[in-house]
Design an enzyme around this catalytic site. Structure first.
Site, PDB file in Angstrom:
ATOM      1  N   ASP A  51      62.828 105.109  52.070  1.00 21.07           N
ATOM      2  CA  ASP A  51      63.480 105.874  50.999  1.00 21.07           C
ATOM      3  C   ASP A  51      63.411 105.116  49.674  1.00 21.07           C
ATOM      4  O   ASP A  51      64.435 104.805  49.051  1.00 21.07           O
ATOM      5  CB  ASP A  51      64.931 106.176  51.345  1.00 21.07           C
ATOM      6  CG  ASP A  51      65.077 107.126  52.521  1.00 21.07           C
ATOM      7  OD1 ASP A  51      64.167 107.936  52.730  1.00 21.07           O
ATOM      8  OD2 ASP A  51      66.097 107.050  53.226  1.00 21.07           O
ATOM      9  N   GLU A 229      65.754 117.238  54.069  1.00 18.98           N
ATOM     10  CA  GLU A 229      66.566 116.183  53.470  1.00 18.98           C
ATOM     11  C   GLU A 229      65.724 115.445  52.429  1.00 18.98           C
ATOM     12  O   GLU A 229      64.626 115.881  52.081  1.00 18.98           O
ATOM     13  CB  GLU A 229      67.063 115.208  54.542  1.00 18.98           C
ATOM     14  CG  GLU A 229      65.947 114.560  55.337  1.00 18.98           C
ATOM     15  CD  GLU A 229      66.461 113.720  56.501  1.00 18.98           C
ATOM     16  OE1 GLU A 229      67.676 113.736  56.755  1.00 18.98           O
ATOM     17  OE2 GLU A 229      65.629 113.059  57.149  1.00 18.98           O
TER      18      GLU A 229
END
EC number: 3.2.1.99
Length: 383
Positions: A51, A229
């Protein structure tokens, strides 16, 4: 003086080896990968990251990633080398939930000389989550101020307020309305997917905690599992783009999905910052739509996601960056590395293209340039 032919041969051989895609290691041969060559290979960022979030500021790149205390790295080039310059937090988050020592999925923005880092505290598979924010006025490694939670789900103050009753407060990102200057927080994962809420003017809280004026951006109807997501929003030439990761992100060493069920990067667009958003086939993102922009390819790049978009300017293109797994390296979460690609746009739709950037002039250089140079090396050697 010209270099010797033996030296040129050595250089050419080294270049050729570097140009050949890696062969999956023996431990991964039983796994099924996407081998399409319609998408370009990832340009390697040469940094382990899950991420990743990148902020371009004062001719440097600053990378934030999920890890203990949210480490910060600096480089002058997207390919590195990256130098660690500090952390956002000097200890555990002040939010008493989830994994406080190892926040997830940071997003950092700059506004009027202040830097805001939105981060997640949670645990895998839980909706007991929170998004916090920390600030600083310098990126030289000085301490940040941790302001605590903006929103909570599953437990804590205002978690009983809709839509916090049905959503998951992770994976924050940020967008500003290009016409009004109003800023919004985007968040969500699996539980009713991705949402957007207005932020207060100081960017340290949502505008109305008791009535947050939330808008749902994506949804997968008629499915028990809704794997959307890692969202991002960007703006270009009159369109707002909602980007998101779709599929399984992690734990591939334990549960390997069927082909195409792993992370891929998808997008939809709207003329309005609040939507509704549609994909290239005009399917609503609220009806499960989303055009695939980047996905597993060449049997080497696997499960790209956790993305962001760096906006270009008149001389530089937009850059899509993300984490991905190299099938020749491994499938644990710690094997995830930074990757990136240049974006072109056709009829307003983003397209990942082959190429890289020169370190100095930031020019677009297609990878075919390097193959051409290799070919000329061989012609000289054998002439």
């Amino acid at each position: 003086m010209y270099p010797s032919r033996s030296l040129l041969l050595m250089i050419a051989l080294i270049s050729l080896v570097g140009a050949i895609p890696a062969i999956p290691a023996s431990h991964s041969l039983s796994r099924v990968f996407q081998t399409t060559d319609k998408l370009p290979l990832a340009n390697p960022g040469n940094l382990a990251a899950h991420d990743p979030n990148i902020l371009q500021y004062n001719d440097s790149y600053y990378l934030f990633k999920g890890a203990p205390h949210l480490p910060i790295f600096k480089a002058t080039n997207m390919t590195g080398p990256w130098t660690k310059i500090g952390t956002v937090l000097d200890g555990d988050s002040v939010i008493h939930t989830g994994n406080r020592s190892r926040p997830w999925a940071p997003t950092t923005i700059e506004r009027d000389g202040t830097f805001y880092c939105y981060y997640t505290v949670s645990t895998h598979g839980s909706r007991k989550s929170a998004i916090g924010v920390a600030t600083t006025t310098t990126l030289d490694g000085s301490p940040w101020t941790d302001h605590g939670a903006i929103i909570r789900t599953g437990d804590g103050p205002d978690s009983h307020v809709w839509p916090f009753t049905i959503t998951n407060a992770i994976d924050a990102s940020f967008i500003t309305d290009n016409s009004t200057g109003k800023s919004y927080l985007i968040y969500g994962s699996f539980w009713h997917d991705i949402w957007q809420i207005p932020l207060s003017d100081d960017l340290l809280s949502i505008e109305n905690p008791k009535n947050p004026d939330a808008v749902q951006l994506t949804f997968v109807p008629h499915e028990k599992v809704r794997p959307q997501e890692g969202s991002w929003m960007s703006y270009r030439d009159g369109y707002y783009y909602v980007w998101f990761s779709h599929g399984q992100c992690c734990h591939f060493d334990e549960h390997f999905p069927a082909r195409g069920k792993e992370y891929s990067i998808r997008v939809g667009r709207s003329r309005n910052v609040r939507g509704p958003f549609v994909d290239k086939d005009n399917q609503m993102l609220l009806d499960g739509g989303g055009t695939i922009v980047y996905a597993s390819n060449h049997g080497e790049v696997y499960a790209p996601g956790g993305l962001g978009v760096l906006p270009g300017n008149g001389s530089t293109p937009d850059i899509l960056y993300y984490h991905y797994l190299n099938t020749s390296v491994g499938f644990t979460d710690s094997d995830a590395h930074l990757g990136w690609n240049i974006l072109n746009y056709t009829d307003g739709w983003p397209l990942v293209v082959d190429g890289t950037l020169s370190s100095g002039a930031m020019e677009y250089l297609p990878n075919s340039f390097y193959l051409t140079m290799l070919m000329f090396s061989w012609l000289y050697i054998w002439s």
